[in-house]
Design an enzyme around this catalytic site. Structure first.
Site, PDB file in Angstrom:
ATOM      1  N   HIS A   1       2.173  18.655 -27.306  1.00  0.00           N
ATOM      2  CA  HIS A   1       1.960  17.304 -27.073  1.00  0.00           C
ATOM      3  C   HIS A   1       0.685  16.710 -27.894  1.00  0.00           C
ATOM      4  CE1 HIS A   1       5.283  17.850 -24.279  1.00  0.00           C
ATOM      5  NE2 HIS A   1       4.941  16.489 -23.816  1.00  0.00           N
TER       6      HIS A   1
ATOM      7  N   LYS B   1       8.136  23.273 -14.045  1.00  0.00           N
ATOM      8  CA  LYS B   1       7.272  22.081 -14.037  1.00  0.00           C
ATOM      9  C   LYS B   1       6.891  22.236 -12.499  1.00  0.00           C
ATOM     10  CE  LYS B   1       6.076  17.631 -14.546  1.00  0.00           C
ATOM     11  NZ  LYS B   1       6.163  16.302 -15.347  1.00  0.00           N
TER      12      LYS B   1
ATOM     13  N   HIS C   1      10.598  10.622 -27.648  1.00  0.00           N
ATOM     14  CA  HIS C   1       9.497  11.625 -27.341  1.00  0.00           C
ATOM     15  C   HIS C   1       9.866  12.972 -27.599  1.00  0.00           C
ATOM     16  CE1 HIS C   1       6.068  13.013 -24.964  1.00  0.00           C
ATOM     17  NE2 HIS C   1       6.886  13.717 -24.263  1.00  0.00           N
TER      18      HIS C   1
ATOM     19  N   ASN D   1       1.115  20.287 -21.899  1.00  0.00           N
ATOM     20  CA  ASN D   1       0.998  19.803 -22.827  1.00  0.00           C
ATOM     21  C   ASN D   1       1.093  20.437 -24.115  1.00  0.00           C
ATOM     22  OD1 ASN D   1      -0.271  17.673 -21.219  1.00  0.00           O
ATOM     23  ND2 ASN D   1      -2.235  18.160 -21.323  1.00  0.00           N
TER      24      ASN D   1
ATOM     25  N   HIS E   1       2.051  13.690 -29.668  1.00  0.00           N
ATOM     26  CA  HIS E   1       1.758  12.033 -29.524  1.00  0.00           C
ATOM     27  C   HIS E   1       1.332  11.534 -30.700  1.00  0.00           C
ATOM     28  CE1 HIS E   1       1.048  12.883 -24.953  1.00  0.00           C
ATOM     29  NE2 HIS E   1       2.320  12.329 -25.381  1.00  0.00           N
TER      30      HIS E   1
ATOM     31  N   ARG F   1       0.772  -1.292   0.252  1.00  0.00           N
ATOM     32  CA  ARG F   1      -0.001  -0.010   0.064  1.00  0.00           C
ATOM     33  C   ARG F   1       0.841   1.227  -0.026  1.00  0.00           C
ATOM     34  NH1 ARG F   1      -3.345  -2.899   3.648  1.00  0.00           N
ATOM     35  NH2 ARG F   1      -4.938  -3.763   2.523  1.00  0.00           N
TER      36      ARG F   1
ATOM     37  N   GLU G   1      -3.986  17.732 -12.945  1.00  0.00           N
ATOM     38  CA  GLU G   1      -4.360  17.946 -14.233  1.00  0.00           C
ATOM     39  C   GLU G   1      -5.943  18.620 -14.493  1.00  0.00           C
ATOM     40  OE1 GLU G   1      -1.621  16.586 -17.038  1.00  0.00           O
ATOM     41  OE2 GLU G   1      -3.309  16.438 -18.666  1.00  0.00           O
TER      42      GLU G   1
ATOM     43  N   ARG H   1      -2.190  22.762 -15.253  1.00  0.00           N
ATOM     44  CA  ARG H   1      -1.128  21.593 -15.630  1.00  0.00           C
ATOM     45  C   ARG H   1      -1.224  21.400 -17.139  1.00  0.00           C
ATOM     46  NH1 ARG H   1       0.967  16.523 -12.093  1.00  0.00           N
ATOM     47  NH2 ARG H   1       2.538  15.878 -13.510  1.00  0.00           N
TER      48      ARG H   1
ATOM     49  N   LYS I   1       3.628  11.846 -11.364  1.00  0.00           N
ATOM     50  CA  LYS I   1       2.712  10.874 -12.233  1.00  0.00           C
ATOM     51  C   LYS I   1       3.682   9.622 -12.364  1.00  0.00           C
ATOM     52  CE  LYS I   1       0.385  13.720 -15.447  1.00  0.00           C
ATOM     53  NZ  LYS I   1       0.208  14.187 -16.863  1.00  0.00           N
TER      54      LYS I   1
HETATM   55  N1  NAD Z   1       5.948  11.010 -15.232  1.00  0.00           N
HETATM   56  C1  NAD Z   1       5.923  12.072 -16.014  1.00  0.00           C
HETATM   57  O1  NAD Z   1       5.508  13.173 -15.777  1.00  0.00           O
HETATM   58  C2  NAD Z   1       6.358  11.914 -17.418  1.00  0.00           C
HETATM   59  C3  NAD Z   1       6.965  12.789 -18.123  1.00  0.00           C
HETATM   60  C4  NAD Z   1       7.363  12.774 -19.466  1.00  0.00           C
HETATM   61  C5  NAD Z   1       7.543  11.346 -19.834  1.00  0.00           C
HETATM   62  N2  NAD Z   1       7.480  10.300 -18.852  1.00  0.00           N
HETATM   63  C6  NAD Z   1       7.910   8.974 -19.341  1.00  0.00           C
HETATM   64  O2  NAD Z   1       9.249   8.931 -19.344  1.00  0.00           O
HETATM   65  C7  NAD Z   1       9.836   7.751 -20.235  1.00  0.00           C
HETATM   66  C8  NAD Z   1      10.912   8.463 -21.138  1.00  0.00           C
HETATM   67  O3  NAD Z   1      11.934   8.881 -20.151  1.00  0.00           O
HETATM   68  P1  NAD Z   1      13.533   8.855 -21.035  1.00  0.00           P
HETATM   69  O4  NAD Z   1      13.369   9.572 -22.264  1.00  0.00           O
HETATM   70  O5  NAD Z   1      14.312   9.370 -19.676  1.00  0.00           O
HETATM   71  O6  NAD Z   1      13.538   7.416 -21.273  1.00  0.00           O
HETATM   72  P2  NAD Z   1      14.355   6.129 -20.703  1.00  0.00           P
HETATM   73  O7  NAD Z   1      14.135   6.000 -19.257  1.00  0.00           O
HETATM   74  O8  NAD Z   1      13.963   4.834 -21.470  1.00  0.00           O
HETATM   75  O9  NAD Z   1      15.861   6.490 -20.806  1.00  0.00           O
HETATM   76  C9  NAD Z   1      16.254   6.389 -22.307  1.00  0.00           C
HETATM   77  C10 NAD Z   1      17.686   5.669 -22.638  1.00  0.00           C
HETATM   78  O10 NAD Z   1      18.745   6.030 -21.724  1.00  0.00           O
HETATM   79  C11 NAD Z   1      19.368   5.371 -20.995  1.00  0.00           C
HETATM   80  N3  NAD Z   1      20.013   5.952 -20.007  1.00  0.00           N
HETATM   81  C12 NAD Z   1      19.501   6.348 -18.826  1.00  0.00           C
HETATM   82  N4  NAD Z   1      20.386   7.234 -18.261  1.00  0.00           N
HETATM   83  C13 NAD Z   1      21.439   7.371 -18.751  1.00  0.00           C
HETATM   84  C14 NAD Z   1      22.602   7.453 -18.587  1.00  0.00           C
HETATM   85  N5  NAD Z   1      22.908   8.404 -17.606  1.00  0.00           N
HETATM   86  N6  NAD Z   1      23.688   7.449 -19.507  1.00  0.00           N
HETATM   87  C15 NAD Z   1      23.452   6.605 -20.555  1.00  0.00           C
HETATM   88  N7  NAD Z   1      22.252   6.108 -20.854  1.00  0.00           N
HETATM   89  C16 NAD Z   1      21.403   6.258 -19.838  1.00  0.00           C
HETATM   90  C17 NAD Z   1      18.178   4.260 -20.775  1.00  0.00           C
HETATM   91  O11 NAD Z   1      18.862   3.005 -20.163  1.00  0.00           O
HETATM   92  C18 NAD Z   1      17.318   4.312 -21.633  1.00  0.00           C
HETATM   93  O12 NAD Z   1      18.073   3.230 -22.747  1.00  0.00           O
HETATM   94  C19 NAD Z   1       8.700   7.316 -20.928  1.00  0.00           C
HETATM   95  O13 NAD Z   1       8.148   6.239 -20.262  1.00  0.00           O
HETATM   96  C20 NAD Z   1       7.461   8.201 -20.633  1.00  0.00           C
HETATM   97  O14 NAD Z   1       6.086   8.074 -20.633  1.00  0.00           O
HETATM   98  C21 NAD Z   1       6.736  10.385 -17.921  1.00  0.00           C
HETATM   99 ZN    ZN Z   2       6.528  15.343 -22.933  1.00  0.00          ZN
END
Ligand code: NAD
Ligand code: ZN
Length: 358
Positions: free
Chosen positions: A236, A215, A261, A233, A240, A109, A225, A229, A131
């Site tokens: 986006h 942010k 992304h 977007n 998207h 929990r 949101e 918030r 999130k």
């Molecule tokens: N919670 C939120 O508000 C929010 C907002 C935006 C995106 N997201 C989520 O975030 C994710 C995308 O995040 P991301 O772009 O960080 O992708 P990711 O976590 O997949 O990282 C991208 C790549 O970089 C590698 N990596 C990470 N740190 C590294 C480092 N210091 N050196 C070398 N390689 C490294 C990872 O292993 C991976 O292969 C998606 O799942 C998306 O939905 C969430």
């Molecule tokens: Zn984004």
């Protein structure tokens, strides 16, 4: 939700020791993915405050943001003797912080968790704002909860091993933060010339702090949101659609790979700044300056007129929409946010024409 502390670390060890000390705990678990276990964990595992910590590793990238990885984390927590008072520390990009945050929010929990984001995108965006979640049945972030990390600790040293594309991906979110904030921030962002130089430069830490503060400020005002918030977007709705479109195309071999992304957001910003210029009087000179910057750094994903109906369909099915009306966040100027804007099919097609021709 409990408030969230974001620390821009001068000394990672000092910041982490303090953050860990603030969370009463019996055990500590570290969560990393296959890449960050090698690229990032070595920077912290020797810290005294992590003595005895156990490590859980999941596969890297979004393809592993799944119920199976989540189940693996729950299992490892259980096998390792985690209790309600255990602390989880997520070390990775947005995939790890989203999934780890969700695992922590649901295990017994809810246990405390700390985020140490290691990509630029997770530093300025994903790790902050509460999130958490996983992808499910092919739908992104379909299952999850809002729940803040106890602390988020940012250290730019992690970025040294990150590739150029992932730096640019995060930078697109910084650009978005500039556009929804003020001219000074925007101008600083679009005069950047060399990413690798930039991240090792001392001024970058300040830019990062400013960006994450945008942010934080918006999320604090509207955690779930309901209104402002939605400013986050910007870029986006179209973004998207580009992202899903590229994913589909790459699955059938029409594109060599999906797009990151942030690249999709950058292309989305082109369309949505155009709509802003047409519908909410965003200044055209600033639109052109931003578009040139995006073209120069992010190139372009090729689309044709034949792709417009698919892109429109993808925008219509974006989860931000209600009752089939496409919802955009637009700008009346830099920092002048207009949420809940709609556009006709003709206007959206015009924006796509602009994207192709600019
Ligand atoms: N919670 C939120 O508000 C929010 C907002 C935006 C995106 N997201 C989520 O975030 C994710 C995308 O995040 P991301 O772009 O960080 O992708 P990711 O976590 O997949 O990282 C991208 C790549 O970089 C590698 N990596 C990470 N740190 C590294 C480092 N210091 N050196 C070398 N390689 C490294 C990872 O292993 C991976 O292969 C998606 O799942 C998306 O939905 C969430
Ligand atoms: Zn984004």
């Amino acid at each position: 939700m409990s408030p969230q502390k974001v620390i821009i670390a001068d000394s990672l060890e000092q910041s982490l020791t303090q953050a860990v000390g603030e969370c009463e705990h019996d055990k500590i678990f570290l969560l990393a993915d296959e890449t960050t276990r090698h690229a990032c964990l070595p920077l912290i595992v020797g810290f005294d405050c992590l003595k005895g910590a156990q490590t859980i590793v999941i596969g890297a990238t979004d393809t592993h943001k799944t119920i199976e990885s989540l189940s693996h984390v729950w299992e490892q927590l259980g096998y390792g003797g985690a209790t309600r008072h255990t602390l989880l520390i997520n070390v990775g990009g947005g995939m790890v912080t989203d999934l780890g945050g969700f695992a922590a929010s649901t295990f017994k929990r809810g246990i405390n968790y700390i985020n140490i984001p290691t990509t630029l995108l997770s530093m300025v965006d994903a790790s902050v704002g509460g999130k958490t979640g996983i992808n499910f049945r092919g739908l992104k972030n379909e299952i999850g909860v809002f729940n803040n990390a106890a602390s988020v600790i940012l250290d730019t040293h992690f970025l040294k091993t990150l590739d150029q594309e992932n730096i640019l991906s995060g930078y697109a979110e910084m650009l978005k933060h500039g556009l929804i904030s003020n001219e000074k921030m925007w101008a600083e962002l679009i005069t950047m010339r060399n990413e690798k130089f930039l991240i090792s430069h001392s001024s970058f830490k300040k830019m990062l702090a400013d960006s994450v503060a945008v942010k934080q400020r918006i999320v604090l005002e509207d955690p779930t949101e309901q209104g402002i918030r939605k400013a986050l977007n910007l870029g986006h709705t179209a973004g998207h659609a580009f992202e899903s479109f590229a994913l589909k195309k790459s699955a059938i071999g029409d594109l060599p790979s999906p797009i990151l992304h942030g690249y999709a957001v950058a292309y989305g910003l082109i369309c949505e700044l155009y709509l802003s210029a047409v519908k909410t009087e965003f200044p055209t000179d600033k639109m052109h300056q931003t578009v040139s910057f995006i073209k120069e750094h992010y190139g372009k994903m090729t689309i044709t007129c034949d792709d417009y109906p698919t892109l429109l369909e993808l925008m219509t099915h974006d989860k931000k929409n209600t009752a089939g009306i496409i919802n955009f966040t637009l700008l009346g100027g830099i920092g002048d946010i207009r949420i809940n804007q709609t556009a006709t099919r003709e206007e959206i097609y015009e924006a796509l024409d602009f994207y192709r021709e600019c």
